[in-house]
Write an enzyme that holds these catalytic residues in place. Structure first.
Site, PDB file in Angstrom:
ATOM      1  N   ASP A  13       0.845  -1.202   0.000  1.00 12.72           N
ATOM      2  CA  ASP A  13       0.000   0.000   0.000  1.00 12.72           C
ATOM      3  C   ASP A  13       0.880   1.251   0.000  1.00 12.72           C
ATOM      4  OD1 ASP A  13      -2.341   1.424  -0.022  1.00 12.72           O
ATOM      5  OD2 ASP A  13      -3.098   0.689   1.883  1.00 12.72           O
TER       6      ASP A  13
ATOM      7  N   HIS B 163      -8.377  -1.108   8.579  1.00 16.48           N
ATOM      8  CA  HIS B 163      -7.309  -0.574   7.714  1.00 16.48           C
ATOM      9  C   HIS B 163      -7.530   0.932   7.601  1.00 16.48           C
ATOM     10  CE1 HIS B 163      -4.842  -0.986   3.851  1.00 16.48           C
ATOM     11  NE2 HIS B 163      -5.409   0.192   3.666  1.00 16.48           N
TER      12      HIS B 163
ATOM     13  N   CYS C 171      -3.455   5.558  -2.257  1.00 18.07           N
ATOM     14  CA  CYS C 171      -3.981   4.682  -3.302  1.00 18.07           C
ATOM     15  C   CYS C 171      -3.919   5.470  -4.603  1.00 18.07           C
ATOM     16  CB  CYS C 171      -5.418   4.257  -3.002  1.00 18.07           C
ATOM     17  SG  CYS C 171      -6.121   3.264  -4.344  1.00 18.07           S
TER      18      CYS C 171
HETATM   19  P1  HMG Z   1      -9.020  -4.181 -17.133  1.00 13.81           P
HETATM   20  O1  HMG Z   1      -8.381  -3.187 -18.038  1.00 13.81           O
HETATM   21  O2  HMG Z   1     -10.520  -4.197 -17.055  1.00 13.81           O
HETATM   22  O3  HMG Z   1      -8.456  -5.620 -17.475  1.00 13.81           O
HETATM   23  O4  HMG Z   1      -8.432  -3.956 -15.699  1.00 13.81           O
HETATM   24  P2  HMG Z   1      -9.088  -6.791 -18.361  1.00 13.81           P
HETATM   25  O5  HMG Z   1      -9.653  -7.823 -17.453  1.00 13.81           O
HETATM   26  O6  HMG Z   1     -10.006  -6.201 -19.409  1.00 13.81           O
HETATM   27  O7  HMG Z   1      -7.790  -7.355 -19.096  1.00 13.81           O
HETATM   28  C1  HMG Z   1      -7.049  -6.527 -20.004  1.00 13.81           C
HETATM   29  C2  HMG Z   1      -5.630  -7.060 -20.167  1.00 13.81           C
HETATM   30  O8  HMG Z   1      -4.965  -6.982 -18.916  1.00 13.81           O
HETATM   31  C3  HMG Z   1      -5.559  -8.515 -20.587  1.00 13.81           C
HETATM   32  O9  HMG Z   1      -4.401  -8.637 -21.418  1.00 13.81           O
HETATM   33  C4  HMG Z   1      -5.292  -9.253 -19.315  1.00 13.81           C
HETATM   34  O10 HMG Z   1      -4.589 -10.471 -19.463  1.00 13.81           O
HETATM   35  C5  HMG Z   1      -4.408  -8.252 -18.576  1.00 13.81           C
HETATM   36  P3  HMG Z   1      -4.519  -8.713 -23.027  1.00 13.81           P
HETATM   37  O11 HMG Z   1      -5.406  -9.920 -23.278  1.00 13.81           O
HETATM   38  O12 HMG Z   1      -5.170  -7.430 -23.409  1.00 13.81           O
HETATM   39  O13 HMG Z   1      -3.103  -8.852 -23.435  1.00 13.81           O
HETATM   40  N1  HMG Z   1      -4.552  -8.428 -17.132  1.00 13.81           N
HETATM   41  C6  HMG Z   1      -3.522  -8.600 -16.267  1.00 13.81           C
HETATM   42  N2  HMG Z   1      -2.197  -8.633 -16.450  1.00 13.81           N
HETATM   43  C7  HMG Z   1      -1.441  -8.866 -15.352  1.00 13.81           C
HETATM   44  N3  HMG Z   1      -1.956  -9.062 -14.104  1.00 13.81           N
HETATM   45  C8  HMG Z   1      -3.271  -9.028 -13.911  1.00 13.81           C
HETATM   46  C9  HMG Z   1      -4.107  -8.777 -15.022  1.00 13.81           C
HETATM   47  N4  HMG Z   1      -5.437  -8.684 -15.137  1.00 13.81           N
HETATM   48  C10 HMG Z   1      -5.696  -8.475 -16.430  1.00 13.81           C
HETATM   49  N5  HMG Z   1      -3.786  -9.237 -12.691  1.00 13.81           N
HETATM   50  C11 HMG Z   1      -7.805  -4.831 -13.540  1.00 13.81           C
HETATM   51  C12 HMG Z   1      -8.899  -4.711 -14.587  1.00 13.81           C
HETATM   52  C13 HMG Z   1      -8.451  -5.388 -12.288  1.00 13.81           C
HETATM   53  C14 HMG Z   1      -6.741  -5.778 -14.067  1.00 13.81           C
HETATM   54  C15 HMG Z   1      -7.181  -3.435 -13.280  1.00 13.81           C
HETATM   55  O14 HMG Z   1      -8.227  -2.559 -12.984  1.00 13.81           O
HETATM   56  C16 HMG Z   1      -6.188  -3.407 -12.166  1.00 13.81           C
HETATM   57  O15 HMG Z   1      -5.117  -4.003 -12.272  1.00 13.81           O
HETATM   58  N6  HMG Z   1      -6.498  -2.681 -11.069  1.00 13.81           N
HETATM   59  C17 HMG Z   1      -5.619  -2.617  -9.897  1.00 13.81           C
HETATM   60  C18 HMG Z   1      -5.775  -1.309  -9.162  1.00 13.81           C
HETATM   61  C19 HMG Z   1      -4.960  -1.337  -7.898  1.00 13.81           C
HETATM   62  O16 HMG Z   1      -4.057  -2.128  -7.734  1.00 13.81           O
HETATM   63  N7  HMG Z   1      -5.289  -0.417  -6.966  1.00 13.81           N
HETATM   64  C20 HMG Z   1      -4.606  -0.312  -5.697  1.00 13.81           C
HETATM   65  C21 HMG Z   1      -4.943  -1.420  -4.736  1.00 13.81           C
HETATM   66  S1  HMG Z   1      -6.481  -1.179  -3.875  1.00 13.81           S
HETATM   67  C22 HMG Z   1      -6.047  -0.228  -2.473  1.00 13.81           C
HETATM   68  O17 HMG Z   1      -4.968   0.291  -2.402  1.00 13.81           O
HETATM   69  C23 HMG Z   1      -7.014  -0.138  -1.328  1.00 13.81           C
HETATM   70  C24 HMG Z   1      -6.611  -0.977  -0.112  1.00 13.81           C
HETATM   71  O18 HMG Z   1      -5.353  -0.564   0.398  1.00 13.81           O
HETATM   72  C25 HMG Z   1      -7.657  -0.850   1.015  1.00 13.81           C
HETATM   73  C26 HMG Z   1      -8.061   0.594   1.327  1.00 13.81           C
HETATM   74  O19 HMG Z   1      -7.191   1.453   1.598  1.00 13.81           O
HETATM   75  O20 HMG Z   1      -9.287   0.818   1.330  1.00 13.81           O
HETATM   76  C27 HMG Z   1      -6.514  -2.475  -0.471  1.00 13.81           C
HETATM   77 MG    MG Z   2      -5.062   1.221   1.706  1.00 10.61          MG
END
Ligand code: HMG
Ligand code: MG
Length: 318
Positions: free
Chosen positions: A29, A224, A257
């Site tokens: 994070d 959290h 984030c």
């Molecule tokens: P999307 O663009 O909708 O992905 O993103 P998709 O499902 O349409 O796939 C598109 C392409 O991405 C495909 O490849 C997939 O294979 C690839 P292509 O066929 O085009 O070559 N792909 C991936 N590649 C590697 N690893 C993967 C993956 N998934 C798909 N896992 C997605 C949807 C969920 C992937 C995107 O929105 C994403 O990665 N989001 C992450 C955001 C993030 O990490 N945010 C921070 C964490 S949350 C947070 O911090 C809060 C927390 O701390 C708690 C709080 O504070 O409240 C937890």
């Molecule tokens: Mg967080």
């Protein structure tokens, strides 16, 4: 005596648990939010030092799309490097996986703990996951099912549990609905996130009560907090009084984030440790080693830690 008091005097307060589990999220994070990409060797040393400081859980990175979070694009390399340096213990570091693609990457490396991350609100589900509220859960269902079938532990985060920068206040019931769906899918622990740090103590009490009223025991909950409005420690105390014993925190107060601009630093692990020490609550963390790690990390990042405890103690531990 050096003139600096290096540990809070334990003065137990009534109605508090005897032991708390600190779930360290700094490498994930914290570092997901850095402008500059932190070198892999620095990340590896950070995780290693946090484990050596006695943190029982260190969430290491995320197997998300590298275009979405370029800061953590080296996730697989990091876990491999950690495997080389700390062996089996690397497989016990949790990683975030949003979908089956992320899970596949974690499975290839033999990892044992993954976390899915849901939003309590429509807008943040769209911004963070490119999904609707319902379709994020449809994405998690097969991910959780396969992870459990592979013998993994699965944590479920819920974000925006207290307020959302686009939608405003968030009702506890809305959070309970999303959280219960994750629990029904099989997550072991639910981490309730105040992503933008707007929550206050009474709201924490109300949210925990809403879960217990819906049949979820406090032993399934983690809290959290982000410290944007300076409420994180006060919120922890409300959580402790409600019986919650797992708290997420980030060494040195790193964090935020990338998809919620108003999310600033997480609750600093050192500040949490000072509070717990003062309340006489066990946690197993070596504060001196932790502060030295955060002071070192602050040097790597080229700016001082926002943690009050790190600032107060960094001189005495370096
Ligand atoms: P999307 O663009 O909708 O992905 O993103 P998709 O499902 O349409 O796939 C598109 C392409 O991405 C495909 O490849 C997939 O294979 C690839 P292509 O066929 O085009 O070559 N792909 C991936 N590649 C590697 N690893 C993967 C993956 N998934 C798909 N896992 C997605 C949807 C969920 C992937 C995107 O929105 C994403 O990665 N989001 C992450 C955001 C993030 O990490 N945010 C921070 C964490 S949350 C947070 O911090 C809060 C927390 O701390 C708690 C709080 O504070 O409240 C937890
Ligand atoms: Mg967080």
């Amino acid at each position: 005596m050096t003139g600096v008091i290096t540990r809070a005097t334990p003065v137990p307060a009534p109605g508090m648990p005897g032991r708390v589990r600190i779930y360290e999220v700094g490498p994930r994070d914290g570092l997901q939010n850095e402008q500059e990409i932190v070198p892999l060797e620095v990340k590896e040393e950070f995780v290693r030092r946090l484990l050596a400081a006695g943190l029982p859980v260190v969430e290491a990175t995320s197997f998300v799309h590298p275009r979405w979070v370029p800061q953590l694009a080296d996730a697989a390399d990091l876990m491999t490097a950690l495997g080389d340096s700390i062996g089996e213990a690397a497989r016990d570091c949790p990683v975030l996986v949003p979908n089956e693609r992320g899970l596949d990457r974690a499975l290839e490396l033999g990892l044992r703990h993954v976390a899915v991350f849901a939003s309590a609100t429509e807008t943040f589900a769209a911004k963070n996951l490119n999904r609707t509220l319902d379709s994020q859960l449809e994405m998690f269902a097969p991910t959780i099912e396969r992870a459990l079938a592979a013998g993994m532990d699965v944590r479920g985060y819920v974000s925006m549990c207290f307020g959302d920068p686009w939608e405003g206040p968030v009702e506890p019931q809305q959070v309970v609905t999303v959280g219960q769906r994750l629990l029904e899918m099989g997550v072991g622990e639910l981490s309730l996130g105040d992503t933008i740090g707007v929550g206050t103590a009474g709201h924490v009490t109300a949210l925990v009560e809403a879960f217990t009223a819906a049949g979820t025991g406090v032993d399934r909950l983690a809290l959290h907090f982000h410290d944007t409005y300076g409420q994180a420690l006060s919120n922890v105390q409300a959580g402790l009084r409600a019986g919650v014993t797992t708290y997420d925190a980030s060494a040195g107060g790193l964090g935020g984030c990338p998809y919620a601009q108003s999310a600033t630093g997480n609750l600093a692990t050192e500040d949490l440790v000072w509070l717990l020490d003062g309340l006489g609550i066990d946690h197993g963390v070596d504060l001196e080693a932790l502060v030295a790690t955060s002071a070192w990390m602050a040097q790597q990042l080229g700016r001082p830690s926002p943690s009050a405890v790190v600032r107060a103690l960094a001189q005495s531990t370096s």
